[in-house]
Design a protein around this motif. Structure first.
Motif, PDB file in Angstrom:
ATOM      1  N   LEU A  50      16.679  12.696   4.948  1.00 44.28           N
ATOM      2  CA  LEU A  50      16.830  12.788   3.116  1.00 44.28           C
ATOM      3  C   LEU A  50      15.942  11.094   2.441  1.00 44.28           C
ATOM      4  O   LEU A  50      15.401  10.809   3.135  1.00 44.28           O
ATOM      5  CB  LEU A  50      18.245  12.133   2.592  1.00 44.28           C
ATOM      6  N   ILE A  51      15.063  11.806   1.893  1.00 44.76           N
ATOM      7  CA  ILE A  51      14.252  11.102   0.435  1.00 44.76           C
ATOM      8  C   ILE A  51      14.311  10.897  -0.752  1.00 44.76           C
ATOM      9  O   ILE A  51      15.228  11.770  -1.380  1.00 44.76           O
ATOM     10  CB  ILE A  51      12.236  12.551   0.888  1.00 44.76           C
ATOM     11  N   LEU A  52      14.301   9.779  -1.153  1.00 47.36           N
ATOM     12  CA  LEU A  52      15.081   9.464  -2.323  1.00 47.36           C
ATOM     13  C   LEU A  52      13.210   9.361  -2.780  1.00 47.36           C
ATOM     14  O   LEU A  52      12.243   8.096  -2.499  1.00 47.36           O
ATOM     15  CB  LEU A  52      15.781   8.629  -2.387  1.00 47.36           C
ATOM     16  N   MET A  53      12.821   9.927  -3.597  1.00 43.52           N
ATOM     17  CA  MET A  53      11.573   9.012  -4.088  1.00 43.52           C
ATOM     18  C   MET A  53      11.036   9.479  -6.229  1.00 43.52           C
ATOM     19  O   MET A  53      11.701  10.178  -6.745  1.00 43.52           O
ATOM     20  CB  MET A  53      11.093  11.472  -4.076  1.00 43.52           C
ATOM     21  N   ASP A  54      10.696   8.165  -6.479  1.00 39.93           N
ATOM     22  CA  ASP A  54      10.337   7.523  -7.470  1.00 39.93           C
ATOM     23  C   ASP A  54       9.103   8.660  -8.249  1.00 39.93           C
ATOM     24  O   ASP A  54       8.562   9.779  -6.914  1.00 39.93           O
ATOM     25  CB  ASP A  54       9.896   6.566  -7.187  1.00 39.93           C
ATOM     26  N   ILE A  55       8.334   8.924  -9.090  1.00 41.31           N
ATOM     27  CA  ILE A  55       8.180   9.765  -9.993  1.00 41.31           C
ATOM     28  C   ILE A  55       6.206   9.437 -10.160  1.00 41.31           C
ATOM     29  O   ILE A  55       5.693   9.869  -9.602  1.00 41.31           O
ATOM     30  CB  ILE A  55       8.271  10.863 -11.228  1.00 41.31           C
ATOM     31  N   ARG A  56       6.302   8.035 -10.221  1.00 46.40           N
ATOM     32  CA  ARG A  56       5.126   7.241 -10.887  1.00 46.40           C
ATOM     33  C   ARG A  56       4.997   6.549  -9.933  1.00 46.40           C
ATOM     34  O   ARG A  56       5.909   5.347 -10.092  1.00 46.40           O
ATOM     35  CB  ARG A  56       5.517   7.052 -12.093  1.00 46.40           C
ATOM     36  N   MET A  57       3.982   6.508  -8.968  1.00 43.36           N
ATOM     37  CA  MET A  57       3.548   5.329  -8.465  1.00 43.36           C
ATOM     38  C   MET A  57       2.017   5.584  -7.841  1.00 43.36           C
ATOM     39  O   MET A  57       1.468   6.202  -8.814  1.00 43.36           O
ATOM     40  CB  MET A  57       4.284   5.783  -6.405  1.00 43.36           C
ATOM     41  N   PRO A  58       2.183   4.316  -7.139  1.00 39.92           N
ATOM     42  CA  PRO A  58       0.419   4.248  -7.652  1.00 39.92           C
ATOM     43  C   PRO A  58       0.222   5.383  -5.969  1.00 39.92           C
ATOM     44  O   PRO A  58       0.271   5.868  -5.485  1.00 39.92           O
ATOM     45  CB  PRO A  58      -0.284   2.753  -7.022  1.00 39.92           C
ATOM     46  N   GLU A  59      -1.732   5.072  -6.329  1.00 41.07           N
ATOM     47  CA  GLU A  59      -2.210   6.028  -5.471  1.00 41.07           C
ATOM     48  C   GLU A  59      -2.057   6.900  -5.099  1.00 41.07           C
ATOM     49  O   GLU A  59      -3.510   7.881  -5.296  1.00 41.07           O
ATOM     50  CB  GLU A  59      -1.712   5.025  -3.702  1.00 41.07           C
ATOM     51  N   MET A  60      -0.551   7.760  -4.830  1.00 41.94           N
ATOM     52  CA  MET A  60       0.114   8.952  -4.836  1.00 41.94           C
ATOM     53  C   MET A  60       0.905   9.224  -5.293  1.00 41.94           C
ATOM     54  O   MET A  60       2.250   8.906  -5.156  1.00 41.94           O
ATOM     55  CB  MET A  60      -0.469   9.918  -4.006  1.00 41.94           C
ATOM     56  N   ASN A  61       0.889  10.364  -6.983  1.00 49.13           N
ATOM     57  CA  ASN A  61       2.527  10.506  -7.202  1.00 49.13           C
ATOM     58  C   ASN A  61       3.747  10.786  -6.610  1.00 49.13           C
ATOM     59  O   ASN A  61       3.232  11.588  -5.736  1.00 49.13           O
ATOM     60  CB  ASN A  61       2.268  10.695  -8.652  1.00 49.13           C
TER      61      ASN A  61
END
Length: 415
Positions: free
Chosen positions: A345-356
């Motif tokens: 499973l992946i918990l993913m933030d939306i706004r991140m550097p390099e690639m969102n």
């Protein structure tokens, strides 16, 4: 044709000419009004877009520290370790300062617009002021980032508003931290123009700023790319206003992908002290907590894509006893770790550097369409949720989230 008929025709022709000229004038007036309406419409549309961007960014900036404060406040009650409690208290305090700073920026902006900013000057030791910034940021700087106060060759005492000067430095350093994940942030001052002026600076080795965006860097809540980059916030706009109130000017020099240097110069009122013989710099001593080594054959793996250390620490504190955790600091790392580790499973933030997180999830779903991806985002408007669904997210959780809700959602997908 008789003379009289000719005169009648000429009269009719002149009348048609007058009407045609009048119609042309009316057409010009109508076109002018139309252009004015179009300008007003474009201006109103731009204002509406800026308002939406401002609200979205402010929501993100407020929800991010709230997530850590609320989450760790609950986790503290569940731990018996004094060491862990102290660490969680420090994280809460750091995010409390961050939230307080944001609120103060909003209030300051309101005061500035109403002309209520008051400058209170007193003799200030600049070395002591800069040393104090080390303590202020020691819990916010990651271990792999070199945070340094570079002492001037000549120490100085200056008649200035110490609180406002600290506020400018603090905002510039906070901005550098948002855009610098490795390398260094160096700040300091130097006496120039035969002690007529003092030049202060904050230099980072972060993502840099694009050339076409540089002219807008001091606009109120300017954002180079709201989806991928962290906004530049109210802080820089306030920095410009405060520096100008102190009689100085602020500039920025940046190369995209290489780093940024903010410089502000103030007229010098004070005295230059002795020579600083020790030019070694002081680095902030900040611990980064890593996931404990545990038997991986009995635990399912969760990939956590999160660039904010405090947010990751909250997830780690809640889930480390139940799952094996691996961390990505941006979307590119998330894509690569998904291919290497094949998480459950992946918990993913939306706004991140390099690639969102949106782009990262689209790529991940192409190769691992059965892997559940849950959004953990401080962007929580309906448009943000809709974009996340379209990108392939299976669930959307807004920050601040409840610990019990996070566990329930994960259990739903992989237990």
């Amino acid at each position: 044709m008789e003379q009289k008929e000719i005169e009648v025709l000429l009269q009719k022709f002149a009348d048609v000419n007058r009407r045609l000229k009048l119609a042309q004038e009316q057409l010009e007036i109508a076109n002018k009004k139309l252009k004015e309406y179009e300008k007003k419409a474009l201006k109103a549309e731009k204002a509406s877009q800026m308002k939406s961007l401002f609200l979205a960014n402010m929501s993100h900036e407020i929800r991010t520290p709230l997530n850590a404060i609320e989450g760790f406040s609950r986790v503290i009650a569940e731990t018996d370790s004094e060491e862990e409690r102290l660490r969680y208290y420090q994280i809460i305090e750091s995010n409390n300062q961050r939230l307080t700073s944001l609120i103060n920026d909003i209030l300051d902006l309101s005061r500035v617009e109403s002309g209520e900013v008051v400058i209170k000057k007193s003799m200030t030791d600049l070395d002591e002021l800069c040393d104090g910034l080390q303590q202020m940021f020691k819990f916010r700087v990651p271990e792999n980032l070199n945070f340094e106060f570079k002492k001037s060759a000549m120490s100085a005492q200056m008649n200035t508003d110490a609180n406002r000067l600290t506020q400018v430095f603090s905002n510039l350093i906070s901005n550098a931290l948002k855009h610098t994940t490795s390398g260094s942030i160096i700040y300091g001052y130097r006496v120039i123009d035969e002690a007529q002026r003092i030049e202060f600076y904050v230099h980072d080795t972060g993502t840099g700023i694009s050339a076409d965006f540089l002219p807008h860097i001091f606009d109120i809540y300017a954002s180079q790319d709201a989806d991928q980059q962290k906004g530049f916030g109210l802080g820089l706009a306030l920095c410009k206003i405060i520096v100008e109130k102190l009689g100085g000017e602020i500039t920025v020099d940046s190369v995209e992908g290489q780093g940024t240097t903010f410089t502000f110069t103030l007229p010098f009122e004070g005295n230059v002290g002795g020579v600083n013989m020790n030019h070694t710099t002081t680095s902030a001593n900040v611990r980064t907590i890593r996931v404990s080594e545990r038997p991986v054959n009995t635990m399912k793996t969760i990939l956590v894509a999160e660039d904010e250390d405090s947010n990751y620490e909250l997830v780690r504190a809640v889930l480390q006893k139940r799952y094996r955790l691996i961390r990505a600091h941006n979307g590119i790392e998330a894509v690569n770790l998904n291919e290497d580790e094949h998480p459950d499973l992946i918990l993913m933030d939306i706004r991140m550097p390099e690639m969102n997180g949106l782009d990262a999830t689209r790529i991940i779903k192409e190769v691992s369409h059965d892997t559940p991806v849950i959004a953990l985002s401080a962007y929580a408007f309906e448009d943000n949720i809709r974009e996340a669904k379209l990108a392939g997210f299976d669930e959307f959780m807004a920050k601040p989230f409840r610990v019990e809700h996070l566990i329930d959602v994960i259990t739903k997908y992989i237990d």
